[in-house]
Write an enzyme that holds these catalytic residues in place. Structure first.
Site, PDB file in Angstrom:
ATOM      1  N   ASP A 265       0.965  -1.152   0.165  1.00  0.00           N
ATOM      2  CA  ASP A 265       0.069  -0.041  -0.074  1.00  0.00           C
ATOM      3  C   ASP A 265       0.810   1.176  -0.031  1.00  0.00           C
ATOM      4  O   ASP A 265       1.679   1.274   0.648  1.00  0.00           O
ATOM      5  CB  ASP A 265      -0.698   0.146   1.356  1.00  0.00           C
ATOM      6  CG  ASP A 265      -1.943   0.940   1.177  1.00  0.00           C
ATOM      7  OD1 ASP A 265      -1.931   2.062   0.712  1.00  0.00           O
ATOM      8  OD2 ASP A 265      -3.148   0.255   1.649  1.00  0.00           O
TER       9      ASP A 265
ATOM     10  N   ARG B 210      -0.596   4.507   0.134  1.00  0.00           N
ATOM     11  CA  ARG B 210      -1.599   5.648   0.461  1.00  0.00           C
ATOM     12  C   ARG B 210      -0.882   6.208   1.567  1.00  0.00           C
ATOM     13  O   ARG B 210      -1.270   7.761   1.685  1.00  0.00           O
ATOM     14  CB  ARG B 210      -2.924   5.393   0.682  1.00  0.00           C
ATOM     15  CG  ARG B 210      -3.629   4.754  -0.558  1.00  0.00           C
ATOM     16  CD  ARG B 210      -5.077   4.462  -0.127  1.00  0.00           C
ATOM     17  NE  ARG B 210      -4.944   2.835   0.513  1.00  0.00           N
ATOM     18  CZ  ARG B 210      -5.969   1.995   0.629  1.00  0.00           C
ATOM     19  NH1 ARG B 210      -7.106   2.619   0.572  1.00  0.00           N
ATOM     20  NH2 ARG B 210      -5.764   0.974   1.204  1.00  0.00           N
TER      21      ARG B 210
END
Ligand SMILES: [Zn+2]
Length: 422
Positions: free
Chosen positions: A335, A337
């Site tokens: 990930d 983000r």
């Protein structure tokens, strides 16, 4: 060299010579003191490309769209001297100022004064500075088939205020461009500002030399997507912890959000949140959806589609126990983000308490509560809204720590749900 031997002007520069950014352009730039108590003391963000000497940031306006602006100039379609006429563009609703706006650590990735520049920096603009809004606030009606369906099934009832008889929900929405205060961003990520600046410079292929040559410039306008917020009910109520706030922070997923792909729960969860926001606003509260342009966990859609293929073609098919491993194989991380900057938009809105957080993400929850905002109830996606092919994703996420009111799947359980083959 005699004047006759001067080289021809570079085609790429209408000015006839390349203007380097690696040293100070002049002393005409206004000071910029992040988190100062008043806008006058803080100073305007000036990312204009027309008058170099006025710039007090690295980069330019409009995020990634700055590149399209450059194309328009290169194609001869846009004068580089164009100055926006801001007549009648001011916000439709008052947002702030809030105490968080003058706390240099509460907000580091947007300019809290970005919607109000025409007012608070009127003197600078009158003096000839090209100060542009980085936030715009407007009103809209949103019409979604899922909301129509909820009305048909009597889960939602139009009240003529939040939800009209036509099925349209009335909202205030704002578009926000990223404005990064680099010392604050470095602090959020636990690295030194020097390392952050060097890596940003190197990993963008040397796109912004000022990151490493102009340590006097603290603010960076990064060439990335920003965010959009949708408010259901009175925007001023967001800052009142006594008013029930229903909120979702949603990261972009074009495949599901727009095109209805069934491999994930993004659109069903988003529309469920909108339904919750409408109901919350109708019972005297306020609703908020904050939508960040972080496609495919900020890995981008090409990486995302590669991962889909890797998941569906692996030996044994698409199962939850291999969900994160396949992403890591392609992207190097699970990930990208990094929710560390996400709470800034909530602080811009003055939020101190979210009564109902419509999200199962432990990363978002930890970032929000870690930034000092209280969270009451957490609202998970109803089982009946999970598309069959998205069960793999939900199982993998709940096993990895996402919030669930139900049982957390164990190792054997994770092998059960099978995604559809290609
Ligand atoms: Zn998705």
């Amino acid at each position: 060299m005699s004047p006759d031997a001067a080289p021809p002007p570079a085609r790429s520069s209408p000015g006839g010579h390349i203007r380097l950014t690696s040293h100070s352009g002049g002393t005409d730039a206004p000071g910029l003191c992040w988190g100062a108590p008043t806008p006058e003391q803080r100073g305007p963000v000036v990312g204009t490309t027309t008058t170099r000497g006025h710039r007090n940031v690295v980069g330019t306006h409009s995020g990634a769209y700055g590149v399209y602006r450059a194309l328009a100039v290169a194609a001869g379609k846009l004068s580089r001297e164009h100055r926006a006429d801001l007549t009648n563009t001011s916000p439709t609703d008052v947002i702030g100022p809030y105490p968080q706006w003058t706390d240099p650590e509460a907000i580091v990735s947007l300019d809290p004064w970005g919607a109000l520049v025409a007012d608070v920096f009127a003197r600078h603009i009158a003096d000839g500075l090209d100060v542009r809004p980085t936030i715009a606030v407007t009103k809209a009606q949103v019409i979604l088939p899922e909301v129509h369906d909820a009305i048909a099934k009597a889960r939602l009832i139009p009240d003529g205020r939040v939800l009209l008889a036509t099925g349209a929900a009335q909202v205030t929405k704002a578009a926000i461009e990223p404005v990064w205060y680099l010392p604050g961003v470095a602090q959020r990520f636990g690295c030194s500002e020097t390392d952050l600046r060097r890596v940003l410079f190197e990993e963008t292929g040397g796109m912004y030399p000022e990151l490493v040559t102009r340590s006097d410039l603290d603010v960076f306008l990064p060439p990335i997507g920003g965010q959009t917020i949708y408010i259901f009910g009175d925007p001023r109520a967001l800052a009142d912890p006594a008013v029930e706030l229903t909120a979702r922070v949603h990261d972009e997923c074009n495949g599901s959000d727009v095109f209805g792909s069934d491999i994930c729960t993004c659109r069903p969860y988003l529309t469920h949140a909108i339904e919750e926001c409408i109901r919350g606003a109708q019972r005297g509260g306020v609703g908020l959806v904050a939508y960040s342009r972080k496609e495919g966990r900020a890995l981008g859609e090409v990486t995302k589609f590669l991962v889909y293929n890797a998941r569906k073609r692996q030996v044994g098919g698409d199962t939850a126990d291999q969900y994160f491993a396949r992403t890591e194989c392609v992207a190097g991380v699970q990930d990208m983000r990094f929710q560390e900057l996400m709470p800034d938009v909530l602080h811009w809105l003055g939020i101190r308490r979210i009564h109902r957080l419509v999200s199962m993400s432990n990363m978002k929850y930890d970032a929000i509560t870690g930034s000092g905002i209280e969270v009451g109830e957490r609202v998970s996606i109803p089982d009946e809204l999970i598309p069959a092919d998205a069960q793999v994703e939900i199982d993998a996420k709940t096993a990895a720590g996402y919030y669930t009111p139900g049982a957390v799947p164990d190792v054997e359980e994770l092998k059960k749900a099978k995604g559809r083959g290609l």
